[in-house]
Design an enzyme around this catalytic site. Structure first.
Site, PDB file in Angstrom:
ATOM      1  N   ARG A  62       0.705  -1.190   0.054  1.00 57.07           N
ATOM      2  CA  ARG A  62       0.017  -0.065   0.104  1.00 57.07           C
ATOM      3  C   ARG A  62       0.894   1.323   0.118  1.00 57.07           C
ATOM      4  NH1 ARG A  62      -2.123   1.448   4.046  1.00 57.07           N
ATOM      5  NH2 ARG A  62      -0.961  -0.103   5.541  1.00 57.07           N
ATOM      6  N   LYS A 203      -8.478  -2.629   1.698  1.00 54.37           N
ATOM      7  CA  LYS A 203      -8.295  -1.503   2.642  1.00 54.37           C
ATOM      8  C   LYS A 203      -9.018  -0.398   2.423  1.00 54.37           C
ATOM      9  CE  LYS A 203      -5.887  -3.405   5.886  1.00 54.37           C
ATOM     10  NZ  LYS A 203      -5.394  -4.681   5.785  1.00 54.37           N
ATOM     11  N   HIS A 223      -9.427  -3.538  13.227  1.00 49.87           N
ATOM     12  CA  HIS A 223      -8.512  -4.354  12.383  1.00 49.87           C
ATOM     13  C   HIS A 223      -8.043  -5.342  13.184  1.00 49.87           C
ATOM     14  CE1 HIS A 223      -4.229  -3.926  10.376  1.00 49.87           C
ATOM     15  NE2 HIS A 223      -5.329  -4.446   9.616  1.00 49.87           N
ATOM     16  N   SER A 242       0.220  -4.620  10.595  1.00 54.53           N
ATOM     17  CA  SER A 242       0.657  -5.599   9.638  1.00 54.53           C
ATOM     18  C   SER A 242       1.744  -6.443  10.036  1.00 54.53           C
ATOM     19  CB  SER A 242       1.055  -4.767   8.284  1.00 54.53           C
ATOM     20  OG  SER A 242       1.267  -5.759   7.267  1.00 54.53           O
ATOM     21  N   LYS A 246      -2.056 -11.633  12.483  1.00 57.59           N
ATOM     22  CA  LYS A 246      -3.292 -11.862  12.625  1.00 57.59           C
ATOM     23  C   LYS A 246      -3.778 -13.137  11.770  1.00 57.59           C
ATOM     24  CE  LYS A 246      -4.272  -7.695  11.160  1.00 57.59           C
ATOM     25  NZ  LYS A 246      -3.032  -7.376  10.827  1.00 57.59           N
ATOM     26  N   THR A 247      -3.484 -13.048  10.595  1.00 58.49           N
ATOM     27  CA  THR A 247      -3.966 -14.127   9.756  1.00 58.49           C
ATOM     28  C   THR A 247      -3.370 -15.470  10.159  1.00 58.49           C
ATOM     29  OG1 THR A 247      -4.012 -12.586   7.780  1.00 58.49           O
ATOM     30  CG2 THR A 247      -3.631 -14.911   7.249  1.00 58.49           C
ATOM     31  N   ASP A 261      -8.906 -10.286   9.151  1.00 58.47           N
ATOM     32  CA  ASP A 261      -8.355  -8.829   9.053  1.00 58.47           C
ATOM     33  C   ASP A 261      -9.215  -7.773   9.570  1.00 58.47           C
ATOM     34  OD1 ASP A 261      -5.933  -7.480   8.290  1.00 58.47           O
ATOM     35  OD2 ASP A 261      -7.024  -6.667   6.577  1.00 58.47           O
ATOM     36  N   ARG A 326       2.070 -12.425  -1.167  1.00 55.15           N
ATOM     37  CA  ARG A 326       0.846 -12.523  -0.726  1.00 55.15           C
ATOM     38  C   ARG A 326      -0.049 -13.737  -1.456  1.00 55.15           C
ATOM     39  NH1 ARG A 326      -1.192  -9.566   3.979  1.00 55.15           N
ATOM     40  NH2 ARG A 326       0.376  -8.008   4.122  1.00 55.15           N
TER      41      ARG A 326
HETATM   42  P1  ATP Z   1      -1.510  -8.079   7.455  1.00 58.56           P
HETATM   43  O1  ATP Z   1      -2.270  -7.028   8.241  1.00 58.56           O
HETATM   44  O2  ATP Z   1      -0.288  -7.175   6.604  1.00 58.56           O
HETATM   45  O3  ATP Z   1      -2.321  -8.984   6.836  1.00 58.56           O
HETATM   46  P2  ATP Z   1      -1.103  -9.965   9.707  1.00 58.56           P
HETATM   47  O4  ATP Z   1      -0.989  -9.525  10.919  1.00 58.56           O
HETATM   48  O5  ATP Z   1      -2.268 -10.884   9.042  1.00 58.56           O
HETATM   49  O6  ATP Z   1      -0.706  -8.854   8.631  1.00 58.56           O
HETATM   50  P3  ATP Z   1       0.466 -12.464   9.225  1.00 58.56           P
HETATM   51  O7  ATP Z   1       0.167 -12.226   7.619  1.00 58.56           O
HETATM   52  O8  ATP Z   1      -0.387 -13.249  10.097  1.00 58.56           O
HETATM   53  O9  ATP Z   1       0.263 -10.853   9.676  1.00 58.56           O
HETATM   54  O10 ATP Z   1       2.163 -12.423   9.183  1.00 58.56           O
HETATM   55  C1  ATP Z   1       2.526 -12.758  10.418  1.00 58.56           C
HETATM   56  C2  ATP Z   1       4.109 -13.384   9.674  1.00 58.56           C
HETATM   57  O11 ATP Z   1       5.171 -13.517  10.622  1.00 58.56           O
HETATM   58  C3  ATP Z   1       3.926 -14.739   9.118  1.00 58.56           C
HETATM   59  O12 ATP Z   1       4.791 -14.796   7.781  1.00 58.56           O
HETATM   60  C4  ATP Z   1       4.338 -15.684  10.005  1.00 58.56           C
HETATM   61  O13 ATP Z   1       4.570 -17.073   9.343  1.00 58.56           O
HETATM   62  C5  ATP Z   1       5.562 -15.041  10.851  1.00 58.56           C
HETATM   63  N1  ATP Z   1       5.674 -15.187  12.056  1.00 58.56           N
HETATM   64  C6  ATP Z   1       7.039 -15.742  12.593  1.00 58.56           C
HETATM   65  N2  ATP Z   1       7.048 -16.058  13.905  1.00 58.56           N
HETATM   66  C7  ATP Z   1       5.811 -15.747  14.343  1.00 58.56           C
HETATM   67  C8  ATP Z   1       5.079 -15.535  15.580  1.00 58.56           C
HETATM   68  N3  ATP Z   1       5.723 -15.798  16.814  1.00 58.56           N
HETATM   69  N4  ATP Z   1       3.785 -15.435  15.739  1.00 58.56           N
HETATM   70  C9  ATP Z   1       3.218 -14.920  14.489  1.00 58.56           C
HETATM   71  N5  ATP Z   1       3.489 -14.939  13.398  1.00 58.56           N
HETATM   72  C10 ATP Z   1       4.790 -15.200  13.042  1.00 58.56           C
HETATM   73 MN    MN Z   2      -3.509 -10.590   7.388  1.00 58.40          MN
END
Ligand code: ATP
Ligand code: MN
Length: 537
Positions: A62, A203, A223, A242, A246-247, A261, A326
């Protein structure tokens, strides 16, 4: 499952948003039809698991500095203007949109009718018009999919027009540079140009809902991701910026996914805004994230990934295009989901932070006041990739863990959350998915399996009857033991070889919290202010 095929008429788009003289209009094509078009147009290839792989072009994240909101009678006194919500005049919007229409003259477009908000009471009808077939397929994956009958009688509330090939001219258009995403609440339109990054589409609508729901419907928009146990009645939500997890953490084989999300918290429900997930794929492995890995098949769209040489097998370690690789897929590509994507009010709330300093404990329990303090602070370290120009973790305070998408003042969301927490026994946890054993560069990222075990322990009540100790400075309650997690990692200070360095780093981070919070001091209660970390002098 879904039925396709409603073809609109040329008049529909002309009557609603003045789009005419278009080439062919492809209305509500199926994923298979869109996939064919993408491949025929030379804009993508199939991976060995059948997923469509595309490249989003110049932008692989973004661009918050190029995101504007039209300032007019409706928004002037309601939107929180500043760096996040940058003003754009209604006249300039009209002029820019006119030039966009001229660009689309004679071009083929893809039209998609979709919903946002799984709770029918808050449903919003969207019509997405895209230059590229894959942007349209992204909208199919990410928004809620109407039935055939719903398509027949569909009346859009909001329109999104996305033309990555149209580049603005800052001199003429008043943009910062050639790319832009502009929200117009009066015309109920989002226009996106100069960037193909699909995240701008989702978004954009998220930002719209972050205005409409709290402002007009008294619903807290969040969020966060959300899931619920197989028996129901124990919704958990995971707030986080980010890259904080979360995911990843909401896909849990023992729980049903509500969404990854964006959610709303109404009087008695938590509901997903979306109909799909948008997961990071960097370093993805089946072993660590089986649900996400297995969702990558026909119908999913991989973005900006590389392939193993001479094959169509994705190389998830390849960062040559971006770190922010992604995949988008419809939510039912995950095995265990809540249908519809609705749960009841949460029993547990997790604030996820990827603390690059290695100061915050991997799990700690917050008081209500600390919960409010940390919600308003929204601390994390941004991890490379999702936004342009960020290549290593950088400290961020982003109100409500999502300031970039909030059109209203953060106090609005914080007040709604405070009202929901008051008088309940909802548990709030702070989780550090970031560094341990030292800051970024010295320590290492928290093991995903450990984070998962801590969350499972919290959700199953196994942290209710264990001992707790208090982390100085941040005054956080840390459990002294947790099933399937080595006890020595629970207190961050004990993971550092150099204790003096830990104390100094903790103190420096605390000072940043305090400084960041100054802007809220005037309108915040003494109880919440007392939850601030205590900087040692
Ligand atoms: P976005 O808002 O951009 O979608 P998000 O909060 O959904 O971000 P995730 O897509 O879940 O974030 O990304 C977390 C990344 O960190 C993943 O690639 C995951 O494999 C990695 N990671 C490494 N260690 C950890 C941990 N202890 N807990 C969570 N995620 C981890
Ligand atoms: Mn996510």
């Amino acid at each position: 499952m879904d039925v396709f095929g409603k073809r609109g008429t040329h008049d529909d788009l002309d009557a609603s948003i003045g789009l005419n003289n278009l080439g062919t209009q492809f209305w509500n094509l199926s994923p298979a039809e869109l996939t064919e078009d993408v491949i025929i147009n030379g804009q993508g290839v199939l991976s060995d698991s059948g997923a469509l792989a595309i490249e989003t072009g110049e932008f692989t994240g973004r661009s918050p500095k190029d995101r504007f909101v039209v300032c007019d009678e409706l928004t002037e006194n309601s939107v929180w203007w500043g760096d996040v919500n940058i003003k754009f005049s209604p006249e300039k919007f009209d002029a820019l949109y006119n030039r966009m229409k001229a660009y689309l003259n004679g071009r083929d477009v893809y039209v998609r009718d979709a919903f946002a908000c799984a709770d029918p009471q808050y449903r919003m009808n969207l019509r997405v018009v895209t230059e590229f077939a894959w942007s349209n397929m992204f909208a199919y994956n990410m928004f809620l999919r109407p039935s055939d009958e719903e398509i027949e009688s569909f009346l859009p509330d909001w329109h999104i027009v996305c033309a990555p090939g149209f580049k603005a001219d800052p001199e003429i258009d008043g943009t910062r540079q050639h790319n832009f995403a502009i929200l117009n609440f009066t015309k109920k339109m989002i226009i996106i140009g100069g960037t193909g990054y699909t995240g701008e589409i989702k978004k954009g609508i998220f930002s719209v809902l972050n205005y409409v729901l709290p402002h007009e419907k008294n619903v807290l928009s969040m969020h966060c991701s959300a899931n619920i146990g197989n028996e129901g009645h124990d919704t958990a939500v995971f707030f986080g910026l980010s890259g904080t997890g979360k995911t990843t953490l909401s896909s849990d084989e023992n729980r049903r996914l509500i969404g990854d999300d964006e959610h709303g918290w109404a009087a008695n429900t938590v509901f997903n805004f979306e109909g799909g997930c948008y997961a990071k794929t960097i370093d993805l492995s089946r072993e660590k994230e089986p649900q996400i890995y297995d969702a990558i098949r026909f119908g999913s769209i991989l973005e900006n990934i590389g392939f193993q040489e001479g094959s169509s097998t994705p190389d998830y370690e390849d960062k040559s295009i971006t770190e922010n690789t992604r995949v988008s897929y419809p939510i039912h590509y995950i095995d265990n989901i809540a249908t519809p994507s609705i749960g009841d009010a949460p029993k547990n709330i997790f604030f996820l932070t990827a603390d690059a300093f290695g100061v915050i404990p991997p799990i700690s329990r917050l008081t209500k006041e600390q919960a409010m303090y940390h919600f308003m602070s929204g601390y994390t370290a941004k991890v490379a990739g999702t936004e342009m120009g960020i290549t290593e973790p950088t400290t961020t305070f982003s109100a409500c863990f999502g300031a970039a998408f909030l059109p209203l003042h953060p106090a609005k969301y914080a007040t709604l959350l405070g009202d929901k927490l008051n008088g309940t026994d909802i548990k709030v946890w702070l989780i550090n998915t970031g560094w341990t054993g030292g800051s970024y560069g010295v320590g290492h990222r928290m093991k995903l399996s450990h984070t998962r075990s801590m969350i499972t322990a919290a959700l199953t009540g196994k942290l209710d009857n264990v001992g707790y100790e208090t982390l100085p400075v941040f005054d956080l309650a840390i459990p002294t033991s947790c099933e399937n997690v080595p006890s020595e990692i629970l207190n961050p200070r004990s993971t550092w070889v150099d204790k003096t360095a830990y104390d100094e780093t903790a103190n420096n981070l605390a000072a940043k919290f305090v400084k960041n919070f100054e802007k809220y001091a005037a309108e915040t209660s003494d109880e919440i202010k007392a939850a601030a970390p205590k900087v040692m002098v």
